[in-house]
Design a protein around this motif. Structure first.
Motif, PDB file in Angstrom:
ATOM      1  N   ILE A  28       0.812  -1.218   0.000  1.00  0.00           N
ATOM      2  CA  ILE A  28       0.000   0.000   0.000  1.00  0.00           C
ATOM      3  C   ILE A  28       0.849   1.272   0.000  1.00  0.00           C
ATOM      4  O   ILE A  28       0.456   2.285  -0.588  1.00  0.00           O
ATOM      5  CB  ILE A  28      -0.985  -0.024   1.202  1.00  0.00           C
ATOM      6  CG1 ILE A  28      -2.094   1.002   1.008  1.00  0.00           C
ATOM      7  CG2 ILE A  28      -0.281   0.215   2.515  1.00  0.00           C
ATOM      8  CD1 ILE A  28      -3.077   0.638  -0.028  1.00  0.00           C
ATOM      9  N   LEU A  29       2.019   1.225   0.622  1.00  0.00           N
ATOM     10  CA  LEU A  29       2.863   2.424   0.644  1.00  0.00           C
ATOM     11  C   LEU A  29       3.407   2.770  -0.723  1.00  0.00           C
ATOM     12  O   LEU A  29       3.633   3.942  -1.031  1.00  0.00           O
ATOM     13  CB  LEU A  29       4.018   2.242   1.633  1.00  0.00           C
ATOM     14  CG  LEU A  29       3.628   2.304   3.102  1.00  0.00           C
ATOM     15  CD1 LEU A  29       4.840   2.032   3.986  1.00  0.00           C
ATOM     16  CD2 LEU A  29       3.018   3.628   3.445  1.00  0.00           C
ATOM     17  N   GLU A  30       3.609   1.792  -1.562  1.00  0.00           N
ATOM     18  CA  GLU A  30       4.079   2.065  -2.916  1.00  0.00           C
ATOM     19  C   GLU A  30       2.929   2.480  -3.837  1.00  0.00           C
ATOM     20  O   GLU A  30       3.138   3.197  -4.810  1.00  0.00           O
ATOM     21  CB  GLU A  30       4.786   0.842  -3.512  1.00  0.00           C
ATOM     22  CG  GLU A  30       6.119   0.535  -2.883  1.00  0.00           C
ATOM     23  CD  GLU A  30       5.991  -0.259  -1.590  1.00  0.00           C
ATOM     24  OE1 GLU A  30       4.954  -0.939  -1.403  1.00  0.00           O
ATOM     25  OE2 GLU A  30       6.913  -0.181  -0.767  1.00  0.00           O
ATOM     26  N   ARG A  31       1.728   2.028  -3.525  1.00  0.00           N
ATOM     27  CA  ARG A  31       0.588   2.320  -4.394  1.00  0.00           C
ATOM     28  C   ARG A  31       0.039   3.730  -4.187  1.00  0.00           C
ATOM     29  O   ARG A  31      -0.311   4.411  -5.146  1.00  0.00           O
ATOM     30  CB  ARG A  31      -0.515   1.290  -4.172  1.00  0.00           C
ATOM     31  CG  ARG A  31      -0.078  -0.089  -4.669  1.00  0.00           C
ATOM     32  CD  ARG A  31      -1.148  -1.109  -4.500  1.00  0.00           C
ATOM     33  NE  ARG A  31      -2.267  -0.819  -5.401  1.00  0.00           N
ATOM     34  CZ  ARG A  31      -3.436  -1.429  -5.301  1.00  0.00           C
ATOM     35  NH1 ARG A  31      -3.643  -2.324  -4.367  1.00  0.00           N
ATOM     36  NH2 ARG A  31      -4.398  -1.143  -6.145  1.00  0.00           N
ATOM     37  N   ASP A  32      -0.076   4.166  -2.921  1.00  0.00           N
ATOM     38  CA  ASP A  32      -0.597   5.508  -2.648  1.00  0.00           C
ATOM     39  C   ASP A  32      -0.010   6.052  -1.345  1.00  0.00           C
ATOM     40  O   ASP A  32      -0.680   6.067  -0.307  1.00  0.00           O
ATOM     41  CB  ASP A  32      -2.123   5.486  -2.577  1.00  0.00           C
ATOM     42  CG  ASP A  32      -2.736   6.865  -2.743  1.00  0.00           C
ATOM     43  OD1 ASP A  32      -1.974   7.855  -2.727  1.00  0.00           O
ATOM     44  OD2 ASP A  32      -3.965   6.955  -2.893  1.00  0.00           O
ATOM     45  N   PRO A  33       1.231   6.514  -1.404  1.00  0.00           N
ATOM     46  CA  PRO A  33       1.855   7.004  -0.172  1.00  0.00           C
ATOM     47  C   PRO A  33       1.226   8.301   0.349  1.00  0.00           C
ATOM     48  O   PRO A  33       1.226   8.554   1.551  1.00  0.00           O
ATOM     49  CB  PRO A  33       3.310   7.216  -0.557  1.00  0.00           C
ATOM     50  CG  PRO A  33       3.298   7.363  -2.031  1.00  0.00           C
ATOM     51  CD  PRO A  33       2.142   6.556  -2.528  1.00  0.00           C
ATOM     52  N   ARG A  34       0.659   9.111  -0.530  1.00  0.00           N
ATOM     53  CA  ARG A  34       0.060  10.378  -0.084  1.00  0.00           C
ATOM     54  C   ARG A  34      -1.169  10.144   0.775  1.00  0.00           C
ATOM     55  O   ARG A  34      -1.362  10.810   1.792  1.00  0.00           O
ATOM     56  CB  ARG A  34      -0.309  11.235  -1.296  1.00  0.00           C
ATOM     57  CG  ARG A  34       0.891  11.814  -1.982  1.00  0.00           C
ATOM     58  CD  ARG A  34       0.478  12.705  -3.130  1.00  0.00           C
ATOM     59  NE  ARG A  34       1.656  13.214  -3.795  1.00  0.00           N
ATOM     60  CZ  ARG A  34       1.768  13.377  -5.089  1.00  0.00           C
ATOM     61  NH1 ARG A  34       0.753  13.062  -5.869  1.00  0.00           N
ATOM     62  NH2 ARG A  34       2.867  13.847  -5.612  1.00  0.00           N
ATOM     63  N   CYS A  35      -2.005   9.210   0.365  1.00  0.00           N
ATOM     64  CA  CYS A  35      -3.213   8.928   1.137  1.00  0.00           C
ATOM     65  C   CYS A  35      -2.846   8.336   2.491  1.00  0.00           C
ATOM     66  O   CYS A  35      -3.437   8.697   3.518  1.00  0.00           O
ATOM     67  CB  CYS A  35      -4.123   7.982   0.359  1.00  0.00           C
ATOM     68  SG  CYS A  35      -5.707   7.700   1.163  1.00  0.00           S
ATOM     69  N   TYR A  36      -1.868   7.446   2.514  1.00  0.00           N
ATOM     70  CA  TYR A  36      -1.419   6.851   3.775  1.00  0.00           C
ATOM     71  C   TYR A  36      -0.851   7.930   4.698  1.00  0.00           C
ATOM     72  O   TYR A  36      -1.184   7.972   5.890  1.00  0.00           O
ATOM     73  CB  TYR A  36      -0.375   5.772   3.502  1.00  0.00           C
ATOM     74  CG  TYR A  36       0.148   5.117   4.741  1.00  0.00           C
ATOM     75  CD1 TYR A  36      -0.575   4.106   5.365  1.00  0.00           C
ATOM     76  CD2 TYR A  36       1.353   5.513   5.307  1.00  0.00           C
ATOM     77  CE1 TYR A  36      -0.108   3.503   6.515  1.00  0.00           C
ATOM     78  CE2 TYR A  36       1.820   4.913   6.456  1.00  0.00           C
ATOM     79  CZ  TYR A  36       1.093   3.911   7.056  1.00  0.00           C
ATOM     80  OH  TYR A  36       1.565   3.333   8.195  1.00  0.00           O
ATOM     81  N   THR A  37      -0.030   8.810   4.173  1.00  0.00           N
ATOM     82  CA  THR A  37       0.553   9.886   4.974  1.00  0.00           C
ATOM     83  C   THR A  37      -0.524  10.851   5.457  1.00  0.00           C
ATOM     84  O   THR A  37      -0.484  11.331   6.596  1.00  0.00           O
ATOM     85  CB  THR A  37       1.612  10.636   4.164  1.00  0.00           C
ATOM     86  OG1 THR A  37       2.555   9.691   3.657  1.00  0.00           O
ATOM     87  CG2 THR A  37       2.328  11.672   4.995  1.00  0.00           C
ATOM     88  N   PHE A  38      -1.502  11.131   4.616  1.00  0.00           N
ATOM     89  CA  PHE A  38      -2.616  11.996   4.990  1.00  0.00           C
ATOM     90  C   PHE A  38      -3.411  11.380   6.142  1.00  0.00           C
ATOM     91  O   PHE A  38      -3.769  12.066   7.101  1.00  0.00           O
ATOM     92  CB  PHE A  38      -3.511  12.241   3.769  1.00  0.00           C
ATOM     93  CG  PHE A  38      -4.637  13.206   3.998  1.00  0.00           C
ATOM     94  CD1 PHE A  38      -4.398  14.506   4.411  1.00  0.00           C
ATOM     95  CD2 PHE A  38      -5.939  12.819   3.786  1.00  0.00           C
ATOM     96  CE1 PHE A  38      -5.438  15.399   4.612  1.00  0.00           C
ATOM     97  CE2 PHE A  38      -6.994  13.696   3.991  1.00  0.00           C
ATOM     98  CZ  PHE A  38      -6.736  14.986   4.405  1.00  0.00           C
ATOM     99  N   LEU A  39      -3.661  10.080   6.073  1.00  0.00           N
ATOM    100  CA  LEU A  39      -4.386   9.383   7.138  1.00  0.00           C
ATOM    101  C   LEU A  39      -3.624   9.445   8.456  1.00  0.00           C
ATOM    102  O   LEU A  39      -4.198   9.766   9.500  1.00  0.00           O
ATOM    103  CB  LEU A  39      -4.636   7.921   6.752  1.00  0.00           C
ATOM    104  CG  LEU A  39      -5.216   7.028   7.847  1.00  0.00           C
ATOM    105  CD1 LEU A  39      -6.609   7.482   8.227  1.00  0.00           C
ATOM    106  CD2 LEU A  39      -5.213   5.584   7.402  1.00  0.00           C
ATOM    107  N   VAL A  40      -2.340   9.157   8.420  1.00  0.00           N
ATOM    108  CA  VAL A  40      -1.530   9.205   9.641  1.00  0.00           C
ATOM    109  C   VAL A  40      -1.499  10.629  10.201  1.00  0.00           C
ATOM    110  O   VAL A  40      -1.586  10.832  11.408  1.00  0.00           O
ATOM    111  CB  VAL A  40      -0.105   8.670   9.364  1.00  0.00           C
ATOM    112  CG1 VAL A  40       0.804   8.898  10.551  1.00  0.00           C
ATOM    113  CG2 VAL A  40      -0.162   7.193   9.005  1.00  0.00           C
ATOM    114  N   GLY A  41      -1.428  11.625   9.338  1.00  0.00           N
ATOM    115  CA  GLY A  41      -1.439  13.020   9.775  1.00  0.00           C
ATOM    116  C   GLY A  41      -2.753  13.414  10.423  1.00  0.00           C
ATOM    117  O   GLY A  41      -2.775  14.148  11.417  1.00  0.00           O
TER     118      GLY A  41
END
Length: 96
Positions: free
Chosen positions: A7-20
């Motif tokens: 998932i981190l390679e597929r959409d890192p922005r969404c993952y980072t946005f969620l964690v933020g």
């Protein structure tokens, strides 16, 4: 990495946005608790849906490719929950 579909390679922005979003929600709750001289909860309630989605992503076979939609759904839910918390907090302060 335990992610079946990377998932981190597929959409890192969404993952980072969620964690933020989750981090900022916890920080806001801590700030409000400090300013009102109250105790904060040990764990944020937003961590329960995150844990459920992580378990679901690991339990569902990777051939279904549901990890990315689960991430998007959780991100939308967390964003709306954080906005709801802010709106309710501001409306409570305005009423006082």
């Amino acid at each position: 990495m335990a992610s079946p579909t990377g998932i981190l390679e597929r959409d890192p922005r969404c993952y980072t946005f969620l964690v933020g979003i989750i981090f900022s929600n916890i920080c806001c709750q801590l700030i409000v608790a400090q300013m009102s001289s109250t105790r904060c909860e040990l764990l944020s309630w937003l961590l329960a849906p995150v844990a459920m989605v992580v378990v679901a992503a690991l339990a569902i076979p990777s051939s279904l490719n549901l990890e990315l939609p689960l991430l998007y759904g959780l991100t939308i839910f967390a964003f709306l929950a954080h906005v709801h918390y802010g709106v309710c907090l501001v409306s409570l302060v305005v009423l006082l």
